[in-house]
Design an enzyme around this catalytic site. Structure first.
Site, short mmCIF file in Angstrom:
data_model
loop_
_atom_site.label_atom_id
_atom_site.label_comp_id
_atom_site.label_asym_id
_atom_site.label_seq_id
_atom_site.Cartn_x
_atom_site.Cartn_y
_atom_site.Cartn_z
N ARG A 188 61.70 52.84 131.61
CA ARG A 188 61.10 54.08 131.10
C ARG A 188 59.57 54.03 131.18
O ARG A 188 58.92 54.90 131.77
CB ARG A 188 61.52 54.30 129.64
CG ARG A 188 62.96 54.75 129.46
CD ARG A 188 63.32 54.81 127.98
NE ARG A 188 63.38 53.47 127.41
CZ ARG A 188 64.50 52.88 126.96
NH1 ARG A 188 65.62 53.54 126.99
NH2 ARG A 188 64.46 51.67 126.47
N ILE A 189 58.97 52.99 130.55
CA ILE A 189 57.50 52.95 130.45
C ILE A 189 56.87 52.61 131.80
O ILE A 189 55.90 53.24 132.22
CB ILE A 189 57.06 51.95 129.36
CG1 ILE A 189 57.62 52.39 127.99
CG2 ILE A 189 55.55 51.83 129.31
CD1 ILE A 189 57.51 51.35 126.89
N SER A 230 53.60 44.95 127.53
CA SER A 230 55.03 44.74 127.25
C SER A 230 55.15 43.79 126.06
O SER A 230 55.12 44.24 124.91
CB SER A 230 55.76 44.21 128.49
OG SER A 230 55.23 42.97 128.94
N ARG A 231 55.25 42.49 126.31
CA ARG A 231 55.23 41.50 125.24
C ARG A 231 54.37 40.33 125.70
O ARG A 231 54.42 39.95 126.89
CB ARG A 231 56.65 41.00 124.92
CG ARG A 231 57.50 41.98 124.13
CD ARG A 231 57.03 42.10 122.67
NE ARG A 231 57.88 42.97 121.88
CZ ARG A 231 57.66 44.28 121.67
NH1 ARG A 231 56.59 44.86 122.19
NH2 ARG A 231 58.48 44.99 120.93
N ASP A 251 47.31 44.37 125.77
CA ASP A 251 47.64 44.99 124.47
C ASP A 251 48.43 44.01 123.61
O ASP A 251 48.55 44.18 122.41
CB ASP A 251 48.48 46.25 124.73
CG ASP A 251 48.88 46.97 123.45
OD1 ASP A 251 47.99 47.26 122.63
OD2 ASP A 251 50.09 47.24 123.26
N GLU A 286 50.76 36.36 119.03
CA GLU A 286 50.23 37.42 118.19
C GLU A 286 50.32 37.06 116.71
O GLU A 286 51.37 36.54 116.32
CB GLU A 286 51.04 38.70 118.46
CG GLU A 286 50.15 39.83 118.95
CD GLU A 286 50.96 40.96 119.55
OE1 GLU A 286 51.37 41.81 118.77
OE2 GLU A 286 51.16 40.96 120.78
N HIS A 314 47.72 45.47 120.11
CA HIS A 314 49.09 46.01 120.15
C HIS A 314 49.15 47.46 119.63
O HIS A 314 49.87 47.75 118.68
CB HIS A 314 50.03 45.09 119.33
CG HIS A 314 51.46 45.18 119.77
ND1 HIS A 314 52.35 44.13 119.69
CD2 HIS A 314 52.19 46.21 120.27
CE1 HIS A 314 53.54 44.49 120.13
NE2 HIS A 314 53.47 45.76 120.49
N ILE A 315 48.37 48.31 120.30
CA ILE A 315 48.28 49.71 119.85
C ILE A 315 48.88 50.69 120.86
O ILE A 315 48.65 51.89 120.78
CB ILE A 315 46.81 50.12 119.59
CG1 ILE A 315 45.94 49.84 120.82
CG2 ILE A 315 46.25 49.40 118.35
CD1 ILE A 315 44.55 50.49 120.76
N ALA A 316 49.65 50.17 121.82
CA ALA A 316 50.07 51.04 122.93
C ALA A 316 50.87 52.26 122.46
O ALA A 316 50.79 53.33 123.05
CB ALA A 316 50.85 50.25 123.96
N SER A 317 51.66 52.12 121.38
CA SER A 317 52.45 53.29 120.94
C SER A 317 51.75 54.04 119.80
O SER A 317 52.37 54.90 119.16
CB SER A 317 53.84 52.82 120.48
OG SER A 317 53.72 52.01 119.32
#
Ligand SMILES: NC(=O)c1ccc[n+]([C@@H]2O[C@H](COP(=O)([O-])OP(=O)(O)OC[C@H]3O[C@@H](n4cnc5c(N)ncnc54)[C@H](O)[C@@H]3O)[C@@H](O)[C@H]2O)c1
Ligand SMILES: O=C(O)[C@H](O)CO
Length: 389
Positions: free
Chosen positions: A174-175, A271-272, A296, A301, A319-322
């Site tokens: 999807r992404i 992603s991760r 990101d 983390e 980690h602000i992608a969403s």
């Protein structure tokens, strides 16, 4: 966890549902309250809750939990949830590498996630990281704020032009596909991708857009499905990582694979963190000052590996992608509806990529769980598409 660190909604509700964090918006709380739940939200001022913290939130009676990607949802928590009478859990995230799904299935607990609502938002941040890294935006901003700008120069902060270059995607789900579409349409890049599955929609999109450009007398864009991740790394000028994190993608980008990339390439990861061997990346960035990254997510983390934070050729965000308002409220709503749906005995939504009907505040949500990843293992019934009802 102290009782004072919990905010309660609908105290007399029949099902006790815990959210390990306050989440944005109110639609998610209404969804649970409308389903007859007493909602307890942990408000403790601690960013990452430990297993012990969550055990005390679950207590001796708990029907469902909404948890976060920072938490370790394994055997200990799922057996405690089962013991407390629980049958439903949802991550407020699409990724669920923090969840031991087999342990949940063993205890008969449904595991929800939140696909779709964050696809475009996450892809947009990956695009922002690409541009920031390619055009050295953060370095230039630092320079400006430090009062170092004393006039235009032909050589000042020269970066990479994207137009006509090749963007590589590893994990064209999807992404990854949404990001590819943005880079192709926005910057007329060609695309090469590697995924275990064919990205048919992406291929059709590039073919159609390429034909349109040709019809206008412009150079058409092209697509190629690579046979390996290595092929993408060798050929692309920009590589963006969008696979799930599992055994097959852990340290997918390591010292040897970094060495295959072009010396002036841009690498983006939304992603991760563990998809990249971050120690090897730091070494590569030091040795190749024109190689740039936009990150990101990080291997340990919330920490960065030593040296990363000092490198000018790395753009790093937490980690602000969403993190758009609509998306974060939507993620909370989907997570709540996963739990509420399971507690009410609803079936599973027919297509977890099509979740918009759950997000309209003006219409009651479908009587289904938007996305349960272990539906098959639990033998949960799937609702027929609305057109077939
Ligand atoms: N940074 C963020 O805030 C943020 C936001 C959303 C999602 N994510 C991460 O992005 C991931 C992807 O989300 P999505 O909604 O696009 O999921 P998706 O399932 O649609 O896409 C993942 C793709 O990875 C592919 N894949 C799996 N193993 C692979 C391998 N070994 N090599 C290449 N491709 C492989 C799958 O076939 C799939 O097409 C999530 O799992 C999550 O970890 C991060
Ligand atoms: O997997 C996810 O959903 C992200 O990492 C947070 O949006």
């Amino acid at each position: 966890m102290a009782a004072s660190s919990v905010q309660v909604f609908n105290a007399a509700g029949k099902f006790r549902v815990v959210s390990t964090k306050p989440m944005p918006g109110e639609q998610w709380i209404r969804a649970l309250v409308n389903a007859g739940c007493r909602v307890e939200v942990c408000t403790a001022q601690k960013t990452i809750l430990s297993v012990e913290d969550i055990l005390s939130l679950i207590g001796s009676k708990c029907d469902g939990v909404i948890g976060q990607l920072t938490e370790d949802w394994g055997e200990t928590l799922f057996s405690a949830l089962k013991k407390a009478g629980g049958t439903a859990f949802s991550n407020m995230a699409v990724g669920y590498n923090n969840v031991d799904v087999d342990a949940a299935s063993k205890h008969g607990i449904a595991v929800g996630n939140t696909p779709g609502v964050l696809t475009e938002t996450t892809a947009e941040l990956a695009a922002a990281l690409t541009l920031s890294a390619a055009r050295r935006v953060v370095e230039a901003d630092d320079f400006m704020r430090a009062g170092k700008y004393d006039g235009w120069l032909p050589t000042l902060f020269v970066g990479n032009l994207l137009k006509g270059q090749t963007v590589g995607i590893i994990g064209a789900g999807r992404i990854g596909s949404a990001y590819a579409r943005m880079m192709i349409e926005g910057f007329k890049m060609n695309v090469i991708y590697y995924d275990l599955y064919q990205a048919k929609y992406l291929e059709n999109f590039v073919t159609a857009y390429g034909n349109f450009l040709k019809s206008q007398g412009d150079t058409p864009v092209t697509w190629k499905r690579a046979a390996s991740a290595e092929e993408v790394l060798k050929e692309a000028d920009v590589v963006s990582l969008h696979p799930v994190l599992d055994k097959t993608t852990y340290h997918l980008i390591n010292k040897e694979r970094l060495a295959l990339m072009k010396k002036e390439a841009v690498l983006v990861n939304a992603s991760r963190g563990p998809v990249i061997d971050e120690v090897a990346l730091v070494e590569h960035l030091k040795a190749n000052p024109m190689f740039r990254v936009g990150l990101d997510v990080f291997e340990d983390e919330p920490y960065m590996k030593p040296g990363l934070g000092e490198l000018p050729n790395a753009v790093v965000v937490p980690h602000i992608a969403s993190a758009s308002k609509w998306t974060r409220e939507g993620m909370a709503t989907l997570a709540a509806l996963n739990v509420a749906g399971k507690l009410q005995g609803h079936p599973i939504w027919h297509n977890s990529n099509l979740v918009l009907p759950f997000l309209d505040e003006n219409v009651p949500p479908p009587k289904a769980c938007p996305s349960i990843v272990n539906a098959k293992a639990l033998g949960l019934q799937v609702a027929p598409p609305p057109s077939k009802l």
